[in-house]
Design a protein around this motif. Structure first.
Motif, short mmCIF file in Angstrom:
data_model
loop_
_atom_site.label_atom_id
_atom_site.label_comp_id
_atom_site.label_asym_id
_atom_site.label_seq_id
_atom_site.Cartn_x
_atom_site.Cartn_y
_atom_site.Cartn_z
N VAL A 109 0.70 -1.15 -0.08
CA VAL A 109 0.08 -0.12 -0.02
C VAL A 109 0.74 1.25 0.08
O VAL A 109 1.77 1.36 0.67
CB VAL A 109 -0.89 0.14 1.31
N VAL A 161 -3.29 0.46 -3.74
CA VAL A 161 -2.74 -1.17 -3.29
C VAL A 161 -2.38 -1.57 -4.64
O VAL A 161 -3.08 -1.98 -5.54
CB VAL A 161 -4.16 -1.65 -2.76
N TRP A 180 -13.08 1.81 0.97
CA TRP A 180 -13.17 0.58 -0.15
C TRP A 180 -12.25 -0.56 0.60
O TRP A 180 -12.04 -1.58 -0.22
CB TRP A 180 -12.68 0.98 -1.32
N GLN A 181 -11.63 -0.23 1.77
CA GLN A 181 -10.64 -1.67 2.36
C GLN A 181 -11.64 -2.74 2.24
O GLN A 181 -10.86 -3.73 2.35
CB GLN A 181 -10.22 -1.15 3.77
N GLU A 202 -11.34 -4.88 -0.89
CA GLU A 202 -10.06 -5.13 -1.19
C GLU A 202 -9.88 -6.79 -1.49
O GLU A 202 -9.05 -7.08 -2.35
CB GLU A 202 -8.96 -4.51 -0.47
N LYS A 203 -10.19 -7.56 -0.42
CA LYS A 203 -9.91 -9.10 -0.52
C LYS A 203 -10.56 -9.69 -1.83
O LYS A 203 -9.86 -10.66 -2.00
CB LYS A 203 -10.42 -9.72 0.74
N SER A 246 -8.38 -6.76 -4.84
CA SER A 246 -6.95 -6.36 -5.11
C SER A 246 -6.43 -7.86 -5.78
O SER A 246 -5.11 -7.61 -6.17
CB SER A 246 -6.38 -6.22 -3.55
N LEU A 294 -5.26 -1.27 -7.13
CA LEU A 294 -6.54 -0.54 -6.69
C LEU A 294 -6.00 0.87 -6.35
O LEU A 294 -4.99 1.28 -5.72
CB LEU A 294 -7.26 -1.14 -5.61
N SER A 349 -18.45 -6.34 -5.26
CA SER A 349 -17.03 -6.43 -5.43
C SER A 349 -17.02 -7.48 -6.66
O SER A 349 -16.17 -7.31 -7.64
CB SER A 349 -16.47 -7.04 -4.35
#
Length: 324
Positions: free
Chosen positions: A27, A44, A67-68, A71-72, A75, A80, A289
């Motif tokens: 990050v 990211v 938006w964390q 991310e899984k 990303s 991102l 997502s």
């Protein structure tokens, strides 16, 4: 016009000559300055990306960290990029005389500063307003477009509510304003079953109650900006694959409003996510997502169990093959 780029983290220790490639999931925070206004972006990195970087532009009450939770799922697919444009999040205050064109120009400045020539572009709610203007004015940067909770014009319930909510905020009546904002963004419980409706309403209420004086000042200015400059200009939209979606029970930017916007785009499809409203990306985080990720990596979005039928709404029949 004065611009600057200020690194927000120390560079990695040099162990060999030449640039050091980022590790997966690394990050990076960057502080940039555009026309005298400081703003922040978050990257990211994904060196093994399947597609171009994905820029995520959220709503006016969201920031670059909102938006964390996505991310899984996103990303692993690509790099991102999230951003607090001038006037939002932790970036500098931006007077309302600066309109949407200025924010689109700031987004272009960011991409040039971080050396990203082409992106997949996501815009949700107010992020769609900025994203669409950016795509119209700077189409060379855009590979694919995804918009959520989108409309061509300011919803009537928004224009009716803004004067009351802004006045309440200016008077310091935060609880009253917070209740009004929750009612504005979320569907009436009687509209249909919305997953996590009560939990998200409580979360939103608490978020609005906990606003700092700086955030309240920016929120009032944001409303003035939108009411002054509007949200749509009938400029050409690049003929890139595009998707517009929202929750099936969105009462702020209704599905019909989304269809109307999609119909102005030369290569657009439209769908709704089941059991969700305007806050679909919060209520159905994994599903939204997955939908975004599928679209930007050129995978099928037809017949997904969490979506209603996908509609093709191309404005230009020349480009109908791009809609499929």
């Amino acid at each position: 016009m004065r611009t600057a780029d200020i690194a927000a983290q120390d560079p990695p220790a040099a162990r060999c000559s030449g640039p050091v490639p980022p590790v997966p999931g690394q990050v990076e925070e960057r502080r940039l300055v555009f026309d005298g206004f400081g703003y922040e972006c978050r990257i990211v990195h994904q060196p093994a990306a399947l597609t171009a970087p994905l820029v995520l532009l959220g709503g006016s009450s969201q920031n670059r960290y909102s938006w964390q939770g996505h991310e899984k799922w996103l990303s692993p697919l690509c790099t991102l990029i999230t951003v607090d444009l001038p006037g939002y999040g932790s970036s500098d205050f931006l007077p309302a005389r600066y309109g949407i064109d200025f924010l689109a120009a700031a987004l272009r400045h960011m991409l040039a500063a971080i050396d990203v020539p082409r992106v997949n572009l996501f815009g949700g709610c107010f992020g769609e307003v900025v994203g669409l203007r950016f795509a119209q004015l700077h189409p060379e940067f855009v590979r694919r477009i995804v918009f959520c909770g989108a409309a061509k014009h300011l919803p009537e319930i928004y224009t009716d509510a803004v004067p009351r909510l802004s006045q309440a905020l200016e008077r310091g009546e935060i609880e009253e304003a917070a209740g009004g904002l929750v009612r504005l963004f979320m569907s009436n419980p009687g509209a249909g079953r919305v997953r996590k409706h009560a939990a998200v309403a409580r979360l939103l209420q608490q978020q609005f109650l906990n606003q700092t004086p700086d955030e309240i000042k920016k929120a009032v200015e944001h409303n003035t900006r939108l009411m002054t400059h509007g949200c749509y200009r009938p400029l050409p939209v690049p003929a890139v694959p595009s998707l517009v979606f929202t929750g099936e029970y969105d009462t702020l930017c209704t599905p019909q409003m989304g269809r109307e916007l999609a119909a102005t785009m030369p290569a657009a499809r439209f769908t709704t996510i089941k059991e969700a409203d305007h806050l679909v990306t919060v209520e159905r985080r994994q599903e939204s997502s997955d939908l975004i990720g599928r679209f930007v990596t050129h995978r099928s979005i037809d017949d997904l169990p969490y979506c209603n039928a996908v509609e093709s709404l191309c404005a230009d029949p020349v480009h109908t093959t791009a809609c499929r």
